[in-house]
Design a protein around this motif. Sequence first.
Motif, PDB file in Angstrom:
ATOM      1  N   ALA A  26       0.837  -1.206   0.000  1.00 40.21           N
ATOM      2  CA  ALA A  26       0.000   0.000   0.000  1.00 40.21           C
ATOM      3  C   ALA A  26       0.867   1.249   0.000  1.00 40.21           C
ATOM      4  O   ALA A  26       0.590   2.213  -0.720  1.00 40.21           O
ATOM      5  N   ARG A  27       1.915   1.245   0.789  1.00 36.78           N
ATOM      6  CA  ARG A  27       2.821   2.394   0.848  1.00 36.78           C
ATOM      7  C   ARG A  27       3.456   2.634  -0.523  1.00 36.78           C
ATOM      8  O   ARG A  27       3.520   3.770  -0.999  1.00 36.78           O
ATOM      9  N   GLU A  28       3.890   1.570  -1.176  1.00 35.73           N
ATOM     10  CA  GLU A  28       4.480   1.706  -2.510  1.00 35.73           C
ATOM     11  C   GLU A  28       3.456   2.222  -3.516  1.00 35.73           C
ATOM     12  O   GLU A  28       3.764   3.080  -4.351  1.00 35.73           O
ATOM     13  N   ALA A  29       2.232   1.718  -3.428  1.00 39.63           N
ATOM     14  CA  ALA A  29       1.172   2.174  -4.330  1.00 39.63           C
ATOM     15  C   ALA A  29       0.889   3.653  -4.123  1.00 39.63           C
ATOM     16  O   ALA A  29       0.742   4.418  -5.086  1.00 39.63           O
ATOM     17  N   LEU A  30       0.826   4.066  -2.868  1.00 35.54           N
ATOM     18  CA  LEU A  30       0.541   5.474  -2.575  1.00 35.54           C
ATOM     19  C   LEU A  30       1.685   6.389  -2.987  1.00 35.54           C
ATOM     20  O   LEU A  30       1.456   7.514  -3.425  1.00 35.54           O
ATOM     21  N   ALA A  42      -8.145   6.873  -7.153  1.00 33.82           N
ATOM     22  CA  ALA A  42      -8.793   7.270  -5.905  1.00 33.82           C
ATOM     23  C   ALA A  42      -9.955   6.333  -5.575  1.00 33.82           C
ATOM     24  O   ALA A  42     -10.128   5.928  -4.417  1.00 33.82           O
ATOM     25  N   THR A  43     -10.728   5.958  -6.579  1.00 33.18           N
ATOM     26  CA  THR A  43     -11.844   5.042  -6.367  1.00 33.18           C
ATOM     27  C   THR A  43     -11.349   3.662  -5.952  1.00 33.18           C
ATOM     28  O   THR A  43     -11.899   3.033  -5.042  1.00 33.18           O
ATOM     29  N   ARG A  44     -10.296   3.194  -6.577  1.00 34.62           N
ATOM     30  CA  ARG A  44      -9.738   1.863  -6.284  1.00 34.62           C
ATOM     31  C   ARG A  44      -9.202   1.791  -4.855  1.00 34.62           C
ATOM     32  O   ARG A  44      -9.182   0.715  -4.241  1.00 34.62           O
ATOM     33  N   LEU A  45      -8.792   2.915  -4.317  1.00 31.23           N
ATOM     34  CA  LEU A  45      -8.281   2.923  -2.946  1.00 31.23           C
ATOM     35  C   LEU A  45      -9.356   2.509  -1.942  1.00 31.23           C
ATOM     36  O   LEU A  45      -9.033   2.014  -0.861  1.00 31.23           O
ATOM     37  N   ASN A  46     -10.624   2.680  -2.293  1.00 27.50           N
ATOM     38  CA  ASN A  46     -11.686   2.242  -1.392  1.00 27.50           C
ATOM     39  C   ASN A  46     -11.639   0.737  -1.177  1.00 27.50           C
ATOM     40  O   ASN A  46     -11.939   0.250  -0.090  1.00 27.50           O
ATOM     41  N   THR A  47     -11.242  -0.010  -2.199  1.00 27.09           N
ATOM     42  CA  THR A  47     -11.085  -1.461  -2.073  1.00 27.09           C
ATOM     43  C   THR A  47      -9.972  -1.782  -1.084  1.00 27.09           C
ATOM     44  O   THR A  47     -10.109  -2.657  -0.228  1.00 27.09           O
ATOM     45  N   GLU A  61      -2.520   0.803  10.069  1.00 27.29           N
ATOM     46  CA  GLU A  61      -3.233   2.043  10.390  1.00 27.29           C
ATOM     47  C   GLU A  61      -2.616   3.240   9.673  1.00 27.29           C
ATOM     48  O   GLU A  61      -3.331   4.108   9.181  1.00 27.29           O
ATOM     49  N   LYS A  62      -1.309   3.264   9.599  1.00 25.72           N
ATOM     50  CA  LYS A  62      -0.626   4.345   8.888  1.00 25.72           C
ATOM     51  C   LYS A  62      -0.975   4.317   7.402  1.00 25.72           C
ATOM     52  O   LYS A  62      -1.274   5.351   6.800  1.00 25.72           O
ATOM     53  N   ALA A  63      -0.975   3.122   6.816  1.00 28.02           N
ATOM     54  CA  ALA A  63      -1.333   2.978   5.402  1.00 28.02           C
ATOM     55  C   ALA A  63      -2.792   3.364   5.177  1.00 28.02           C
ATOM     56  O   ALA A  63      -3.116   4.049   4.195  1.00 28.02           O
ATOM     57  N   ARG A  64      -3.687   2.948   6.072  1.00 26.60           N
ATOM     58  CA  ARG A  64      -5.107   3.295   5.936  1.00 26.60           C
ATOM     59  C   ARG A  64      -5.317   4.794   6.019  1.00 26.60           C
ATOM     60  O   ARG A  64      -6.068   5.360   5.225  1.00 26.60           O
ATOM     61  N   ALA A  67      -4.015   6.358   2.808  1.00 28.03           N
ATOM     62  CA  ALA A  67      -4.902   6.052   1.678  1.00 28.03           C
ATOM     63  C   ALA A  67      -6.197   6.854   1.774  1.00 28.03           C
ATOM     64  O   ALA A  67      -6.680   7.383   0.769  1.00 28.03           O
ATOM     65  N   ALA A  68      -6.756   6.952   2.966  1.00 25.87           N
ATOM     66  CA  ALA A  68      -7.994   7.716   3.144  1.00 25.87           C
ATOM     67  C   ALA A  68      -7.768   9.193   2.846  1.00 25.87           C
ATOM     68  O   ALA A  68      -8.595   9.834   2.187  1.00 25.87           O
ATOM     69  N   ASP A  69      -6.659   9.738   3.313  1.00 27.19           N
ATOM     70  CA  ASP A  69      -6.329  11.137   3.038  1.00 27.19           C
ATOM     71  C   ASP A  69      -6.146  11.360   1.543  1.00 27.19           C
ATOM     72  O   ASP A  69      -6.621  12.358   0.991  1.00 27.19           O
TER      73      ASP A  69
END
Length: 80
Positions: A26-30, A42-47, A61-64, A67-69
């Motif tokens: 997730a960190r790499e994706a972000l 942005a939409t895919r991040l909801n998954t 929690e940090k990744a979440r 991603a939410a931000d």
Amino acid sequence: MKIMDRIGLAAALFDEGEPEQGATAAREALDNAARVDSPRVATRLNTLLAAARPHGTAAVEKARTRAADFAASRPTAVAA
């Protein structure tokens, strides 16, 4: 690896019970997603957020939060 693939990988890792590896993906994706302006990303991040929800480690929690931000700061695709 493409951004959408990386997000999917992170979500899959969370779903498979690998929260630390999921958080790393997730960190790499972000990191990569920050360089593009894509409503689909942005939409895919909801998954990813849904898949990460059951895991409560600090890394997850940090990744979440990140991603939410990110998702909140980007426009999302509107279905026609």
